[in-house]
Scaffold this motif. Structure first.
Motif, PDB file in Angstrom:
ATOM      1  N   VAL A  53      45.853  71.386  31.686  1.00 58.37           N
ATOM      2  CA  VAL A  53      46.664  72.068  30.672  1.00 58.37           C
ATOM      3  C   VAL A  53      46.075  73.441  30.361  1.00 58.37           C
ATOM      4  CG1 VAL A  53      47.373  71.989  28.249  1.00 58.37           C
ATOM      5  CG2 VAL A  53      47.563  69.946  29.653  1.00 58.37           C
ATOM      6  N   VAL A  54      44.743  73.485  30.245  1.00 56.24           N
ATOM      7  CA  VAL A  54      44.085  74.763  29.965  1.00 56.24           C
ATOM      8  C   VAL A  54      44.336  75.746  31.099  1.00 56.24           C
ATOM      9  CG1 VAL A  54      41.817  75.866  29.691  1.00 56.24           C
ATOM     10  CG2 VAL A  54      42.354  73.768  28.445  1.00 56.24           C
ATOM     11  N   VAL A  55      44.197  75.303  32.347  1.00 55.76           N
ATOM     12  CA  VAL A  55      44.424  76.182  33.497  1.00 55.76           C
ATOM     13  C   VAL A  55      45.891  76.617  33.539  1.00 55.76           C
ATOM     14  CG1 VAL A  55      44.417  76.285  36.031  1.00 55.76           C
ATOM     15  CG2 VAL A  55      42.514  75.231  34.826  1.00 55.76           C
ATOM     16  N   LEU A  56      46.815  75.703  33.271  1.00 58.40           N
ATOM     17  CA  LEU A  56      48.236  76.037  33.264  1.00 58.40           C
ATOM     18  C   LEU A  56      48.546  77.084  32.196  1.00 58.40           C
ATOM     19  CD1 LEU A  56      51.165  75.373  34.242  1.00 58.40           C
ATOM     20  CD2 LEU A  56      51.224  73.711  32.385  1.00 58.40           C
ATOM     21  N   MET A  57      48.036  76.876  31.005  1.00 59.51           N
ATOM     22  CA  MET A  57      48.284  77.837  29.919  1.00 59.51           C
ATOM     23  C   MET A  57      47.620  79.183  30.196  1.00 59.51           C
ATOM     24  SD  MET A  57      50.362  76.308  28.098  1.00 59.51           S
ATOM     25  CE  MET A  57      50.499  77.507  26.795  1.00 59.51           C
ATOM     26  N   THR A  58      46.439  79.165  30.812  1.00 57.89           N
ATOM     27  CA  THR A  58      45.780  80.419  31.181  1.00 57.89           C
ATOM     28  C   THR A  58      46.633  81.189  32.174  1.00 57.89           C
ATOM     29  OG1 THR A  58      43.616  79.410  30.833  1.00 57.89           O
ATOM     30  CG2 THR A  58      43.675  81.420  32.158  1.00 57.89           C
ATOM     31  N   GLY A  59      47.175  80.489  33.150  1.00 55.66           N
ATOM     32  CA  GLY A  59      48.052  81.151  34.120  1.00 55.66           C
ATOM     33  C   GLY A  59      49.316  81.681  33.482  1.00 55.66           C
ATOM     34  N   ALA A  60      49.851  80.962  32.499  1.00 58.07           N
ATOM     35  CA  ALA A  60      51.071  81.416  31.833  1.00 58.07           C
ATOM     36  C   ALA A  60      50.797  82.634  30.956  1.00 58.07           C
ATOM     37  CB  ALA A  60      51.659  80.285  30.994  1.00 58.07           C
ATOM     38  N   VAL A  61      49.688  82.622  30.224  1.00 55.22           N
ATOM     39  CA  VAL A  61      49.357  83.746  29.345  1.00 55.22           C
ATOM     40  C   VAL A  61      49.001  84.982  30.162  1.00 55.22           C
ATOM     41  CG1 VAL A  61      47.663  84.559  27.645  1.00 55.22           C
ATOM     42  CG2 VAL A  61      48.681  82.300  27.420  1.00 55.22           C
TER      43      VAL A  61
END
Length: 148
Positions: A53-61
């Motif tokens: 989730v952290v990696v996904l959100m980092t990629g989205a931001v």
């Protein structure tokens, strides 16, 4: 040092005798190590899911699609591992013939719990007529028995 054939045979006989004498104890002894390993796998998979989730959100931001996709793949893999760990030994028993529960494979058997004797009523097929035909037959029988 591996066991000899005779020792393996004696061990299998003792396991079968234990299952026959006290199936509840045998079930308890069989399941403790597996539950501990499954719990550990599920906890690690949960931590990996949070990391995904952290990696996904980092990629989205950061607007980096590849990082977001990697985060999603991490989440998907960890969720799959967690679900298979929580599902129990039945999910992996079909793939591993040694985990079939047969006494000759060195494991305890699974006790069904009395469900094997239960049978279901056979379903009615179309050969018995439609719903309305059956209702008309019942109505006729009631009228004949009741003397209307």
């Amino acid at each position: 040092m591996p066991l000899s054939e005779e020792e393996l045979r004696l061990l299998e006989q003792m396991e079968r005798a234990l299952v026959e004498e006290d199936p509840k104890l045998a079930s308890t002894l069989r399941g403790t190590a597996f539950r501990r390993a499954a719990r550990r796998r599920a906890i690690i998979a949960g931590a990996c899911f949070v990391l995904g989730v952290v990696v996904l959100m980092t990629g989205a931001v950061a607007s980096i699609t590849a990082v977001g996709v990697v985060g999603f793949v991490i989440m998907l893999a960890s969720a799959t591992i967690a679900l298979t760990a929580m599902r129990g030994p039945h999910g992996s028993a079909a793939a591993d013939p040694r985990a079939s529960g047969h006494p000759s494979h060195g494991s305890f058997t699974v006790i069904d719990g009395g469900r094997a004797g239960r049978t279901r009523r056979p379903r009615r097929t179309a050969s018995h007529g439609s719903f309305m035909d059956r209702m008309e037959d019942r109505w006729r029988r009631r009228r004949e028995e009741g003397g209307w």
